[in-house]
Scaffold this active site. Sequence first.
Site, PDB file in Angstrom:
ATOM      1  N   TYR A  16      -5.303  -5.234  28.893  1.00 44.61           N
ATOM      2  CA  TYR A  16      -5.439  -4.610  27.678  1.00 44.61           C
ATOM      3  C   TYR A  16      -6.515  -5.307  26.854  1.00 44.61           C
ATOM      4  O   TYR A  16      -7.229  -6.171  27.105  1.00 44.61           O
ATOM      5  CB  TYR A  16      -4.116  -4.593  26.944  1.00 44.61           C
ATOM      6  CG  TYR A  16      -3.254  -3.793  27.923  1.00 44.61           C
ATOM      7  CD1 TYR A  16      -3.295  -2.676  28.450  1.00 44.61           C
ATOM      8  CD2 TYR A  16      -1.868  -4.391  28.378  1.00 44.61           C
ATOM      9  CE1 TYR A  16      -2.430  -1.751  29.210  1.00 44.61           C
ATOM     10  CE2 TYR A  16      -0.819  -3.775  29.389  1.00 44.61           C
ATOM     11  CZ  TYR A  16      -1.181  -2.509  29.743  1.00 44.61           C
ATOM     12  OH  TYR A  16      -0.181  -1.697  30.450  1.00 44.61           O
TER      13      TYR A  16
ATOM     14  N   HIS B 130       0.235  -9.612  22.894  1.00 42.41           N
ATOM     15  CA  HIS B 130      -0.136  -9.409  24.364  1.00 42.41           C
ATOM     16  C   HIS B 130      -1.562  -9.867  24.314  1.00 42.41           C
ATOM     17  O   HIS B 130      -2.340  -9.013  24.265  1.00 42.41           O
ATOM     18  CB  HIS B 130       0.115  -8.094  24.530  1.00 42.41           C
ATOM     19  CG  HIS B 130       0.514  -7.523  25.823  1.00 42.41           C
ATOM     20  ND1 HIS B 130       0.052  -8.239  26.835  1.00 42.41           N
ATOM     21  CD2 HIS B 130       1.133  -6.268  26.465  1.00 42.41           C
ATOM     22  CE1 HIS B 130       0.486  -7.713  27.996  1.00 42.41           C
ATOM     23  NE2 HIS B 130       0.869  -6.536  27.639  1.00 42.41           N
TER      24      HIS B 130
ATOM     25  N   ARG C  24      12.299  -6.297  35.451  1.00 46.96           N
ATOM     26  CA  ARG C  24      13.003  -5.073  36.125  1.00 46.96           C
ATOM     27  C   ARG C  24      14.376  -5.464  36.670  1.00 46.96           C
ATOM     28  O   ARG C  24      15.228  -4.485  37.096  1.00 46.96           O
ATOM     29  CB  ARG C  24      12.085  -4.868  37.352  1.00 46.96           C
ATOM     30  CG  ARG C  24      10.640  -4.273  36.806  1.00 46.96           C
ATOM     31  CD  ARG C  24       9.846  -3.849  37.842  1.00 46.96           C
ATOM     32  NE  ARG C  24       8.370  -3.682  37.488  1.00 46.96           N
ATOM     33  CZ  ARG C  24       7.119  -3.322  38.360  1.00 46.96           C
ATOM     34  NH1 ARG C  24       7.370  -3.249  39.571  1.00 46.96           N
ATOM     35  NH2 ARG C  24       6.139  -3.145  37.815  1.00 46.96           N
TER      36      ARG C  24
END
Length: 425
Positions: free
Chosen positions: A218, A213, A388
């Site tokens: 992040y 990731h 989603r």
Amino acid sequence: MSKKSVAAPNTPYFTPAQKPSAGTALSESPPTLFKPIRIRDAEFQNRIWVAPMCMYSADNGKLTDYHLVHLGGLAFRGASLTIIEATSVLPNGRITPQDAGLWEDAQIAPIKKVADYVHSQGQKLGIQLAHAGRKASTSAPWLSKVRGKAVLATEDDGGWPKNVMGPSAIPWSTEGYAIPREMTLEDIADVIQAFKESAQRSVVAGIDVIEIHGAHGYLISSFLSAISNQRTDEYGGTFENRTRLLIDIIKAVRAVIPESMPLLVRVSATEWMNFAPEQWDVESTIRLAKLLPALGVDLLDVSSGGNNEAQRIEMHNHFQVGIAGQIRDALRADKITNLLIGAVGLITEAEYARDIVESKTPSMSGDCVEIEDEQDIKTKADIVLVARQFLREPEWVFRVAFRLGIDVQWPVQYGRAEFQKGSRI
């Protein structure tokens, strides 16, 4: 003919074998979306993957039966790869205290339980290894009174606001986030080692695909950007220095996983900070992408944003897929064909998913989803990653196939429930 149901192989309990796997095209000459693709030794029966989605439901980093039901249910319904949510390589790398983790051996068994089930259904399981960096120690999003606003997790909440770290002591925001401490070289070495050890545990747990990731602000993403990374050592300043952490992690992970295992990297291809002088942008991502094949990366998962609260996202139905296409075109222009591209973001309709991975002239029928920025449809990506929409419609693979007029395999237990001809799906 035998009347005995064949059991799935290498499974610690009885469940019927799924041959072929759910989501496999049974129609002749299906669109590319439902054609198999092989990456190293892993073969996927279609081009639809479940993207990692944080559920904030782990117990001290350990997956629970919730994850078995959640992830298993999606894999059961025909996605050729289901990727476990962002899984932290260190305790202080969690976004929230309830994030998944793989920093210790005790966290292997719950993942293996999910992997065993997914494999029993003839499907594949991936994991996204991550460190939240300066966006760590927040609370689950449903605990915020304002949607989209973070709430800091204090020590009383199980958080670690005094042990949040980043490339520089620059908070993501002055509200809802801790002020990170600037990482030392020892901290950086610890993170690289943690990714390596988490990758090794992933292999033991039966994971088929690993994704690193490097997106959404992040830790790795914040190192890439000159806005959030203002270091003056070998991990800051130049493009080569700001990409060093990601490259070091890739090398460490690739060295300890099987040669046969696909390795993916997710990035934010742009920060959406066009007004800033030194943002990480699409050209930066293209430059990075050209380095990845030699490092053993097989697919670049193209997302965007998340590294700065001042971002200005130009949201429309093609806002990220178009960027994926730009990157893929740039690679092909340089005759780089050994890095696949994954597209993610607002992929909700069957026709749109089909057109992302297939070159064709757009249909003039009302069924075709309009694409805003070009006249002809050409391949934008090799894989579509959907998040989603799978929460809204866990059976989305079957709905897409039905909309496109493709006959696909359903799970044998659900075979009597296929959509009926003439149904409005």
